[in-house]
Design an enzyme around this catalytic site. Structure first.
Site, PDB file in Angstrom:
ATOM      1  NE  ARG A  40     -10.813  -9.504  -2.494  1.00 51.73           N
ATOM      2  CZ  ARG A  40     -11.141  -8.615  -3.418  1.00 51.73           C
ATOM      3  NH1 ARG A  40     -11.452  -9.016  -4.636  1.00 51.73           N
ATOM      4  NH2 ARG A  40     -11.172  -7.333  -3.123  1.00 51.73           N
TER       5      ARG A  40
ATOM      6  CE  LYS B  18      -3.985  -1.764   2.609  1.00 51.02           C
ATOM      7  NZ  LYS B  18      -5.031  -1.571   1.597  1.00 51.02           N
TER       8      LYS B  18
HETATM    9  N1  BES Z   1      -8.230  -3.772   4.103  1.00 47.76           N
HETATM   10  C1  BES Z   1      -8.374  -3.333   2.764  1.00 47.76           C
HETATM   11  C2  BES Z   1      -9.691  -2.575   2.539  1.00 47.76           C
HETATM   12  C3  BES Z   1      -9.882  -1.269   3.250  1.00 47.76           C
HETATM   13  C4  BES Z   1      -9.648  -0.084   2.579  1.00 47.76           C
HETATM   14  C5  BES Z   1     -10.345  -1.229   4.538  1.00 47.76           C
HETATM   15  C6  BES Z   1      -9.863   1.123   3.222  1.00 47.76           C
HETATM   16  C7  BES Z   1     -10.541  -0.053   5.189  1.00 47.76           C
HETATM   17  C8  BES Z   1     -10.317   1.135   4.546  1.00 47.76           C
HETATM   18  C9  BES Z   1      -8.338  -4.503   1.798  1.00 47.76           C
HETATM   19  O1  BES Z   1      -7.584  -5.587   2.190  1.00 47.76           O
HETATM   20  C10 BES Z   1      -7.763  -3.995   0.526  1.00 47.76           C
HETATM   21  O2  BES Z   1      -6.668  -3.555   0.542  1.00 47.76           O
HETATM   22  N2  BES Z   1      -8.541  -4.059  -0.547  1.00 47.76           N
HETATM   23  C11 BES Z   1      -8.132  -3.568  -1.798  1.00 47.76           C
HETATM   24  C12 BES Z   1      -8.669  -4.499  -2.854  1.00 47.76           C
HETATM   25  C13 BES Z   1      -8.103  -4.264  -4.219  1.00 47.76           C
HETATM   26  C14 BES Z   1      -6.650  -4.652  -4.255  1.00 47.76           C
HETATM   27  C15 BES Z   1      -8.891  -5.070  -5.218  1.00 47.76           C
HETATM   28  C16 BES Z   1      -8.707  -2.167  -1.980  1.00 47.76           C
HETATM   29  O3  BES Z   1      -9.810  -1.902  -1.516  1.00 47.76           O
HETATM   30  O4  BES Z   1      -8.024  -1.324  -2.571  1.00 47.76           O
HETATM   31 ZN    ZN Z   2      -5.529  -5.424   1.659  1.00 47.99          ZN
END
Ligand code: BES
Ligand code: ZN
Ligand code: ZN
Length: 489
Positions: A333, A259
Site C-alpha cells: 500500500r 514474515k
Molecule cells: N504481499 C503481502 C500479501 C499477500 C499475502 C499476498 C498472501 C499473497 C499471499 C502483503 O504485503 C502483506 O504482507 N500484507 C499483510 C498486511 C498486514 C501486515 C496488515 C498481510 O496480509 O498479512
Molecule cells: Zn508484505
C-alpha cells in the site's frame, strides 16, 4: 503451436488426433464415434473427465455445458493428455451454431493457457510435439462471415492467452532473476517490439525528485534498487485514457516485521500486479485497442538490513500526506500510494490498481478469487461482467465509514495498518483511498489478487504457481468497452 481455421468437415480434415467434447454422454451426439469403448471405460462426460483412445486417435473430454469456461477447462485437459504423445496435429469441431467467435476463443484459450509450463529452471524441458491445431467451421450457418470472424477470434485469443502466460512467466521467475531492474528491462523490450508503445524508467533519483517517500522507504534496504516503470500505449485518435497501476514487489520478506518462514515462501509472487499491468498493456497494443493505456509499476524489494525502514517511522508520501509505519509487511500500500498519486497526474478516465495486497483478501474470498473494491458500483459491475466472460473469478468487498476510521494514527495523518484485525482487505483499500483525489474517486478500482495470483496446486486450466490473475479480466473489460464504441459508431 499454430492454429488454423478450416471450412472442411471435421471428418475430412487430416490430423493425427481429434478432440471431442461431450456434454451429456447419453444424448445423440454426432461427435461420439466410440460409444462401446466409452461405456467400457465408464466415461460419463463430466467436467475434467478425459479418455484417450490411442487406436482411434481420439480424445474424449467431458464438460458440464458449452459455457466458455467449461470449454477452456475441457480443452486444457485434452491438450495435456496428448502433450506427451507423438501427435503433431490435432483437429476439433466448433461446437456451436450461433456464437462462433465466443466458442472459438474459449477453445484457443483453453489450449494455450492449459499447455503453459514453467520449466525455466529444469534441466529437462517437458516440451510438446503438437505443432498445429485445426478448427473446423462445419457447424457455422453463414460460412463466409463466420470463417473471417473465427480467424479474428483465434488471433484475439492467442494475444490474450500469450499476455496471460507472459505474466505467469514473470511471476514464476525467482526474485534474483526478476529484480526491479530486470522487470524494467522487460518493459523496455516491449516498447522496442510494439508499435505506439513507449517506456520510461525512473531510478531512486527520480523517486526522490517525485517526493515518493513511501515507495523509497520500502525499497531502501535492498541491494536491488527500485524502479518506477511507466509504459504508455498511445494509438492515433485514442478514445478514453486507462491507467493501470501494479504492485511490483519482486520480493516481500515482510521487512523488519519479518514474515514467518512458511508465509515467506511464494512471496516472489508479490510482483503479480506489476506483471499483470505490463501484460495488459502488451496485449492492448497487439490488439490495437482504440484507447490510450498506461501501465505504472512500482518495482522494488522489501528486505531487512541496517538501512531498513521500521515500525514507528513516519513517511511522507507524494501527495504530502504522512504515514505512520506500524508494520513493515504492509508495504504494498505504501508503494501503491505514491504510484497512484503519479497516475492521477495523467488525468485518467479509468484508474485501476492491481495488487497482491492482503492475506485477508484470501481469507475473505478464498484463493481463486480476486477482491474488487472501489466507490463506483457501475465500474464494479463492469468488471464483474468481464470476469464471467474471461473465466476469472471475482467478488466485491464493501467499503464503510467505520472501517475507514480504523487506520487513524495518533502521530501522523494515517497508519499503514488497521487497529482491527477484521476486514483487512477493505482497510488496505481504504488506506489507498487516502491517495485518490475527489475527482477520481468514481474512476478508481482496486483489485486485490493476493489469492489467485499464485496458487500452490493446479486448478482448471491454471498450473500450480502463477496464474496471470487480472490480465484476462481487464482485457475482456477493455474489449467490451471497445466493442460498445463500435456499435455506437
Ligand atoms: N504481499 C503481502 C500479501 C499477500 C499475502 C499476498 C498472501 C499473497 C499471499 C502483503 O504485503 C502483506 O504482507 N500484507 C499483510 C498486511 C498486514 C501486515 C496488515 C498481510 O496480509 O498479512
Ligand atoms: Zn508484505
Ligand atoms: Zn506484499
Amino acid at each position: 503451436m499454430k492454429f488454423l481455421v478450416s471450412e472442411k468437415k471435421v471428418d475430412d480434415i487430416e490430423a493425427d488426433c481429434e478432440f471431442i467434447i461431450v456434454v451429456d454422454e447419453k444424448k445423440e451426439h454426432k461427435w461420439i464415434k466410440d460409444r462401446e469403448d466409452l461405456e467400457t471405460l465408464s466415461f460419463k462426460g463430466k467436467s475434467e473427465e478425459v479418455v484417450f483412445l490411442p487406436h482411434q486417435h481420439r480424445v474424449y473430454v467431458g464438460a458440464d455445458s458449452l459455457d466458455r469456461d467449461e470449454i477452456r477447462i475441457a480443452l486444457s485437459c485434452a491438450i495435456n493428455v496428448v502433450k506427451k504423445t507423438k501427435y503433431k496435429s490435432i483437429k476439433i469441431g466448433s461446437y456451436t451454431q450461433d456464437c462462433p467467435a465466443t466458442n472459438t476463443k474459449a477453445i484457443v484459450e483453453g489450449i494455450k493457457l492449459g499447455s503453459y509450463t514453467f520449466d525455466r529452471y529444469k534441466s529437462e524441458k517437458e516440451g510438446s510435439n503438437v505443432k498445429s491445431i485445426t478448427l473446423s467451421t462445419e457447424d457455422y450457418s453463414d460460412k463466409e462471415v463466420k470463417i473471417e470472424s473465427s480467424q479474428y477470434a483465434v488471433k484475439e485469443a492467442i494475444i490474450i492467452s500469450d499476455a496471460t502466460n507472459n505474466a505467469k512467466e514473470m511471476v514464476n521467475t525467482v526474485p534474483d532473476d526478476m529484480t526491479p531492474e530486470h522487470m524494467a528491462k522487460k518493459a523496455q523490450e516491449l516498447a522496442r517490439e510494439l508499435e505506439d508503445v513507449e517506456c520510461f524508467i525512473g531510478n531512486e533519483k527520480f523517486l526522490k525528485e517525485q517526493k515518493m517517500g513511501a515507495f523509497l522507504a520500502v525499497s531502501r534496504s535492498s541491494v536491488h534498487k527500485p524502479r518506477f516503470i511507466h509504459l504508455t500505449y498511445k494509438p492515433k485518435d485514442a478514445k478514453e485514457r486507462f491507467v493501470f497501476v501494479g504492485k511490483g514487489l519482486t520480493y516481500d520478506s515482510g521487512g523488519l516485521s519479518l514474515k514467518p518462514s512458511e508465509h515467506m515462501v511464494s512471496m516472489k509472487a508479490d510482483k503479480g500486479g506489476g506483471a499483470a499491468v505490463i501484460s495488459i498493456l502488451k496485449a492492448a497494443a497487439e490488439l490495437k485497442l482504440p484507447f490510450e493505456v498506461h501501465a505504472i509499476i512500482g518495482a522494488c524489494e522489501n528486505m531487512i538490513g541496517e538501512n531498513a525502514f521500521k515500525p514507528d517511522d513516519v513517511l511522507l508520501a507524494k501527495n504530502g500526506k504522512t504515514i505512520e509505519v506500524r508494520n513493515t509487511d504492509a508495504e504494498g500500500r505504501l508503494v501503491l500510494a505514491d504510484c497512484l498519486c503519479f497516475a492521477q497526474e495523467l488525468k485518467p478516465d479509468y484508474l485501476v490498481d492491481i495488487a497482491t495486497l492482503t492475506g485477508a483478501c484470501v481469507v475473505a474470498v478464498g484463493e481463486y478469487t480476486t477482491g474488487i473494491m472501489g466507490h463506483s458500483s457501475s465500474l464494479k459491475h463492469q468488471l464483474m461482467n468481464a470476469a464471467s466472460k474471461s473465466g476469472e473469478l471475482v467478488g466485491t468487498l464493501p467499503f464503510n465509514r467505520y472501517l475507514k476510521k480504523s487506520i487513524k494514527s495518533q502521530v501522523a495523518d494515517m497508519a499503514n495498518i488497521s487497529s482491527t484485525r477484521y476486514g483487512g482487505a477493505i482497510t488496505a483499500a481504504l488506506f489507498l483511498d487516502n491517495f485518490i483525489e475527489e475527482e477520481y474517486k468514481d474512476k478508481w478500482l482496486h483489485l486485490d489478487i493476493a489469492g489467485p495470483a499464485y496458487v500452490a496446486k493446479d486448478w482448471g486450466y491454471n498450473q500450480a504457481g502463477a496464474s496471470g490473475a487480472g490480465v484476462r479480466l481487464c482485457l475482456y473489460w477493455l474489449k467490451t468497452i471497445s466493442n460498445s464504441h463500435k456499435k455506437e459508431a
